[in-house]
Design a protein around this motif. Structure first.
Motif, PDB file in Angstrom:
ATOM      1  N   TYR A  10      50.792  43.365 115.817  1.00 40.63           N
ATOM      2  CA  TYR A  10      50.174  43.047 116.908  1.00 40.63           C
ATOM      3  C   TYR A  10      48.120  42.938 116.331  1.00 40.63           C
ATOM      4  O   TYR A  10      47.388  42.569 116.222  1.00 40.63           O
ATOM      5  CB  TYR A  10      49.670  44.396 117.841  1.00 40.63           C
ATOM      6  N   GLU A  11      48.308  43.513 114.964  1.00 42.33           N
ATOM      7  CA  GLU A  11      47.266  43.701 114.444  1.00 42.33           C
ATOM      8  C   GLU A  11      46.381  43.022 113.781  1.00 42.33           C
ATOM      9  O   GLU A  11      45.688  42.716 113.822  1.00 42.33           O
ATOM     10  CB  GLU A  11      47.533  45.034 113.460  1.00 42.33           C
ATOM     11  N   GLU A  12      48.229  42.417 113.099  1.00 47.32           N
ATOM     12  CA  GLU A  12      47.525  41.050 112.275  1.00 47.32           C
ATOM     13  C   GLU A  12      47.293  39.441 113.302  1.00 47.32           C
ATOM     14  O   GLU A  12      46.182  39.281 112.756  1.00 47.32           O
ATOM     15  CB  GLU A  12      48.539  40.546 111.785  1.00 47.32           C
ATOM     16  N   ILE A  13      47.730  39.835 114.466  1.00 50.65           N
ATOM     17  CA  ILE A  13      46.952  39.109 115.538  1.00 50.65           C
ATOM     18  C   ILE A  13      45.947  38.983 115.981  1.00 50.65           C
ATOM     19  O   ILE A  13      44.937  38.165 116.139  1.00 50.65           O
ATOM     20  CB  ILE A  13      48.479  38.682 116.645  1.00 50.65           C
ATOM     21  N   GLU A  14      45.498  40.328 116.155  1.00 52.60           N
ATOM     22  CA  GLU A  14      44.434  40.994 116.327  1.00 52.60           C
ATOM     23  C   GLU A  14      43.414  40.416 116.145  1.00 52.60           C
ATOM     24  O   GLU A  14      41.869  39.893 116.128  1.00 52.60           O
ATOM     25  CB  GLU A  14      44.367  42.061 116.962  1.00 52.60           C
ATOM     26  N   ASN A  15      43.298  40.703 114.758  1.00 46.08           N
ATOM     27  CA  ASN A  15      42.440  40.471 113.076  1.00 46.08           C
ATOM     28  C   ASN A  15      42.149  38.672 113.823  1.00 46.08           C
ATOM     29  O   ASN A  15      41.410  37.897 112.518  1.00 46.08           O
ATOM     30  CB  ASN A  15      42.916  41.566 112.001  1.00 46.08           C
ATOM     31  N   GLY A  16      43.104  38.100 113.486  1.00 49.71           N
ATOM     32  CA  GLY A  16      42.967  36.550 113.253  1.00 49.71           C
ATOM     33  C   GLY A  16      44.102  35.582 112.739  1.00 49.71           C
ATOM     34  O   GLY A  16      43.490  34.620 112.380  1.00 49.71           O
ATOM     35  N   GLU A  17      44.889  36.171 112.073  1.00 54.65           N
ATOM     36  CA  GLU A  17      45.578  35.889 111.558  1.00 54.65           C
ATOM     37  C   GLU A  17      46.055  35.118 111.593  1.00 54.65           C
ATOM     38  O   GLU A  17      46.544  33.827 110.539  1.00 54.65           O
ATOM     39  CB  GLU A  17      46.097  36.905 110.140  1.00 54.65           C
ATOM     40  N   LEU A  18      46.855  34.636 112.476  1.00 53.96           N
ATOM     41  CA  LEU A  18      47.267  33.708 112.905  1.00 53.96           C
ATOM     42  C   LEU A  18      46.251  32.507 113.838  1.00 53.96           C
ATOM     43  O   LEU A  18      47.653  31.300 112.986  1.00 53.96           O
ATOM     44  CB  LEU A  18      48.665  34.143 114.688  1.00 53.96           C
ATOM     45  N   LEU A  19      45.279  32.008 114.060  1.00 51.90           N
ATOM     46  CA  LEU A  19      44.648  31.322 114.564  1.00 51.90           C
ATOM     47  C   LEU A  19      44.618  30.306 112.923  1.00 51.90           C
ATOM     48  O   LEU A  19      44.097  29.731 112.856  1.00 51.90           O
ATOM     49  CB  LEU A  19      43.358  31.761 115.346  1.00 51.90           C
ATOM     50  N   LYS A  20      43.971  31.637 112.204  1.00 54.20           N
ATOM     51  CA  LYS A  20      43.325  31.393 110.962  1.00 54.20           C
ATOM     52  C   LYS A  20      44.583  29.897 109.720  1.00 54.20           C
ATOM     53  O   LYS A  20      44.649  29.363 109.315  1.00 54.20           O
ATOM     54  CB  LYS A  20      42.879  32.153 110.013  1.00 54.20           C
ATOM     55  N   MET A  21      45.606  30.398 110.003  1.00 53.41           N
ATOM     56  CA  MET A  21      46.903  30.281 109.455  1.00 53.41           C
ATOM     57  C   MET A  21      47.059  28.807 109.555  1.00 53.41           C
ATOM     58  O   MET A  21      47.091  28.085 109.407  1.00 53.41           O
ATOM     59  CB  MET A  21      48.532  31.168 109.524  1.00 53.41           C
ATOM     60  N   VAL A  24      45.853  33.950 124.633  1.00 51.36           N
ATOM     61  CA  VAL A  24      47.264  35.200 125.350  1.00 51.36           C
ATOM     62  C   VAL A  24      48.018  35.450 124.480  1.00 51.36           C
ATOM     63  O   VAL A  24      48.480  36.265 125.026  1.00 51.36           O
ATOM     64  CB  VAL A  24      47.825  33.061 125.932  1.00 51.36           C
ATOM     65  N   VAL A  25      48.916  34.571 123.074  1.00 53.59           N
ATOM     66  CA  VAL A  25      49.547  35.344 121.969  1.00 53.59           C
ATOM     67  C   VAL A  25      49.005  36.566 122.110  1.00 53.59           C
ATOM     68  O   VAL A  25      49.986  37.437 121.918  1.00 53.59           O
ATOM     69  CB  VAL A  25      49.505  34.448 121.135  1.00 53.59           C
ATOM     70  N   GLU A  26      47.901  36.643 122.110  1.00 57.08           N
ATOM     71  CA  GLU A  26      46.992  38.132 121.672  1.00 57.08           C
ATOM     72  C   GLU A  26      47.776  39.378 122.269  1.00 57.08           C
ATOM     73  O   GLU A  26      47.789  40.934 122.442  1.00 57.08           O
ATOM     74  CB  GLU A  26      45.798  37.739 121.019  1.00 57.08           C
ATOM     75  N   LYS A  27      47.624  38.749 124.310  1.00 59.73           N
ATOM     76  CA  LYS A  27      47.322  39.739 124.709  1.00 59.73           C
ATOM     77  C   LYS A  27      49.295  39.850 124.733  1.00 59.73           C
ATOM     78  O   LYS A  27      49.241  41.002 125.346  1.00 59.73           O
ATOM     79  CB  LYS A  27      47.253  38.744 126.450  1.00 59.73           C
ATOM     80  N   CYS A  28      50.405  39.017 124.971  1.00 64.71           N
ATOM     81  CA  CYS A  28      51.595  39.479 124.944  1.00 64.71           C
ATOM     82  C   CYS A  28      51.733  40.979 123.411  1.00 64.71           C
ATOM     83  O   CYS A  28      52.433  41.164 123.977  1.00 64.71           O
ATOM     84  CB  CYS A  28      52.157  37.401 124.429  1.00 64.71           C
ATOM     85  N   ALA A  29      50.871  40.013 122.157  1.00 63.99           N
ATOM     86  CA  ALA A  29      51.203  40.805 121.662  1.00 63.99           C
ATOM     87  C   ALA A  29      50.680  42.406 121.189  1.00 63.99           C
ATOM     88  O   ALA A  29      51.167  43.221 120.985  1.00 63.99           O
ATOM     89  CB  ALA A  29      50.951  40.458 120.081  1.00 63.99           C
ATOM     90  N   GLU A  30      49.798  42.620 122.324  1.00 64.85           N
ATOM     91  CA  GLU A  30      49.185  43.583 122.426  1.00 64.85           C
ATOM     92  C   GLU A  30      50.840  44.468 123.030  1.00 64.85           C
ATOM     93  O   GLU A  30      50.158  45.726 123.071  1.00 64.85           O
ATOM     94  CB  GLU A  30      48.037  43.369 123.024  1.00 64.85           C
ATOM     95  N   TYR A  31      50.774  43.886 124.371  1.00 60.83           N
ATOM     96  CA  TYR A  31      51.634  44.553 124.868  1.00 60.83           C
ATOM     97  C   TYR A  31      52.861  45.199 124.907  1.00 60.83           C
ATOM     98  O   TYR A  31      53.485  46.657 125.110  1.00 60.83           O
ATOM     99  CB  TYR A  31      52.493  43.688 126.795  1.00 60.83           C
ATOM    100  N   LYS A  41      55.383  50.509 118.190  1.00 56.71           N
ATOM    101  CA  LYS A  41      54.279  49.857 117.511  1.00 56.71           C
ATOM    102  C   LYS A  41      54.531  49.429 116.201  1.00 56.71           C
ATOM    103  O   LYS A  41      55.836  49.137 115.415  1.00 56.71           O
ATOM    104  CB  LYS A  41      53.982  51.086 117.009  1.00 56.71           C
ATOM    105  N   ASP A  42      53.752  48.521 115.699  1.00 55.01           N
ATOM    106  CA  ASP A  42      53.765  47.511 114.938  1.00 55.01           C
ATOM    107  C   ASP A  42      54.593  46.670 114.315  1.00 55.01           C
ATOM    108  O   ASP A  42      55.491  46.186 113.347  1.00 55.01           O
ATOM    109  CB  ASP A  42      53.775  47.998 113.786  1.00 55.01           C
ATOM    110  N   MET A  43      55.536  46.201 115.460  1.00 55.64           N
ATOM    111  CA  MET A  43      56.586  45.318 116.207  1.00 55.64           C
ATOM    112  C   MET A  43      55.901  44.009 115.326  1.00 55.64           C
ATOM    113  O   MET A  43      55.227  43.527 115.515  1.00 55.64           O
ATOM    114  CB  MET A  43      57.631  45.215 117.271  1.00 55.64           C
ATOM    115  N   HIS A  44      57.319  43.708 114.738  1.00 56.35           N
ATOM    116  CA  HIS A  44      57.447  41.920 113.929  1.00 56.35           C
ATOM    117  C   HIS A  44      57.224  41.633 115.504  1.00 56.35           C
ATOM    118  O   HIS A  44      58.866  41.223 115.866  1.00 56.35           O
ATOM    119  CB  HIS A  44      58.285  41.931 112.552  1.00 56.35           C
ATOM    120  N   ILE A  45      56.695  40.325 115.592  1.00 61.08           N
ATOM    121  CA  ILE A  45      56.720  39.374 116.728  1.00 61.08           C
ATOM    122  C   ILE A  45      56.693  38.110 115.976  1.00 61.08           C
ATOM    123  O   ILE A  45      56.048  37.605 115.246  1.00 61.08           O
ATOM    124  CB  ILE A  45      55.664  39.416 117.224  1.00 61.08           C
ATOM    125  N   ALA A  46      57.853  36.792 116.298  1.00 66.83           N
ATOM    126  CA  ALA A  46      57.456  35.340 115.433  1.00 66.83           C
ATOM    127  C   ALA A  46      56.228  35.085 116.661  1.00 66.83           C
ATOM    128  O   ALA A  46      56.960  35.095 117.667  1.00 66.83           O
ATOM    129  CB  ALA A  46      59.108  34.989 115.917  1.00 66.83           C
TER     130      ALA A  46
END
Length: 377
Positions: free
Chosen positions: A211-222, A160-167, A173-178
């Motif tokens: 968004y790119e970092e979240i899409e690449n799975g970095e958030l889930l992994k951390m 769900v976070v990934e979908k929000c980040a995509e929007y 572009k490349d906005m930092h999301i907490a």
């Protein structure tokens, strides 16, 4: 310090002779140069005046703005300006915060990104279970917040976070999301109810990602790495049961995590003492948690009854010892264990014994494998 002062000092030094004085001269001039540079740097990027504020806005791509209010002082040298971006019709705030260094430097930032997201809050895809928060003062980025109960729940929320980040990425572009993720469970609620919030350490995860970092799975992994690390250090069964072999391998690959070594004779501090056994699946060293103690005592031949959460074992003096993750009191570390029914407070952090206590009870000298490796170099 002005140029006249520097020339005055230089003139005095030029009247002296000798290599020592020459070195002193060069040292003083070097220090003065550094101080002047630091003073110059400390004055950059400020927004004390409207002209400085406009320069800041233009440098960040906000060309058509009006100043609505400011500077509004908030104490300790901090203040803010309220600004209206006419192009995108966004009200936002520019903050100037005094840092705690020796040179009176400031940090200037704004919450434009958070307010941009706020304007489009109704356009987001379905985000059930994830809160989009944009109203925190002195925060620059939008915050996506959620709680999770287990790995399956975590994976769903991260999608769900990934979908929000995509929007959000379509807005900027490349906005930092907490991203703020909190683990919640009956055990966590028990700890909170008994003022044991500190035991959870960094379980309340906060990350700034694109968004790119979240899409690449970095958030889930951390988040998974920290979640599993906490659970495995205490051997909480509800968390350990979710770990795959790969997850356990990742835990031990972390250089901060060391397995335990038990010495069976001699001085454990002697560099030539080789009479020890390494337990490469039991965590500990300078201390040992109840859950890891459960497994170690079984491996060392003690008759242990119960589970990692609550077990009883007879020590070397024939006393009955009971250890439980439900044993909470008002002592310094708020946790204890029982020896023949008598309460013994933990002398270090929560639900742990130090090496001296453990040896007194069970006659075993323990160290971390990292310590043993350093001793035998």
């Amino acid at each position: 310090m002005g140029r006249k002062t520097i020339l005055f000092i230089e003139d005095i030094l030029n009247r002296k002779n000798g290599s020592v004085l020459m070195k002193i001269k060069l040292l003083i001039l070097g220090i003065l140069s550094v101080l002047m540079c630091l003073c110059f740097v400390g004055c950059q990027g400020r927004v004390d005046t409207k002209s400085e504020l406009k320069h800041y806005l233009h440098s960040n791509g906000h060309w058509l703005c009006s100043i609505e209010e400011g500077p509004v002082e908030t104490g300790h040298g901090d203040f803010y300006w309220n600004v209206y971006d006419k192009t995108n019709e966004i009200h936002f705030t520019v903050y100037q915060e005094l840092t705690e260094d020796l040179y009176g430097s400031v940090e200037v930032f704004d919450n434009y990104n958070a307010k941009l997201v706020e304007k489009h809050i109704d356009d987001f895809p379905d985000h059930e279970g994830v809160e989009i928060y944009t109203k925190a003062e002195w925060d620059t980025d939008p915050i996506l917040r959620f709680e999770f109960a287990n790995v399956e729940d975590l994976e769903k929320k991260c999608k769900v976070v990934e979908k929000c980040a995509e929007y959000i990425d379509t807005l900027e572009k490349d906005m930092h999301i907490a991203v703020s993720a909190k683990y919640n469970s009956p055990r966590v609620e028990f700890f909170k109810d008994n003022s044991l919030d500190d035991i959870m350490g960094n379980l309340d995860y906060g990350y700034g990602l694109t968004y790119e970092e979240i899409e690449n799975g970095e958030l889930l992994k951390m988040i998974k790495d920290k979640y599993f690390s906490w659970g495995y250090q205490y051997r909480f069964q509800e968390i350990e049961s979710e770990m795959t072999e790969e997850d356990i391998k990742n835990f031990w690959d972390d250089s901060f995590n060391s397995c335990i070594v038990v010495y069976h004779s001699g001085d454990e501090d002697a560099p030539n003492n080789k009479d020890f056994k390494v337990y490469d699946d039991i965590y500990g060293g300078g201390y040992i948690t109840y859950g890891n103690m459960y497994y170690l005592l079984i491996e060392e031949g003690f008759d242990v009854e119960g589970t990692t959460d609550d077990f009883t074992v007879t020590n070397i003096d024939g006393q009955s010892c009971r250890f439980s993750y439900s044993f909470v009191d008002d002592s310094k570390y708020k946790t204890y264990y029982l020896v023949d029914g008598e309460v013994v407070q933990c002398s270090i952090k929560y639900f742990m014994l130090n090496t001296v206590e453990f040896k007194d009870l069970f006659g075993l000298s323990i160290k971390s494998a990292a310590e043993v490796s350093n001793t035998n170099k």
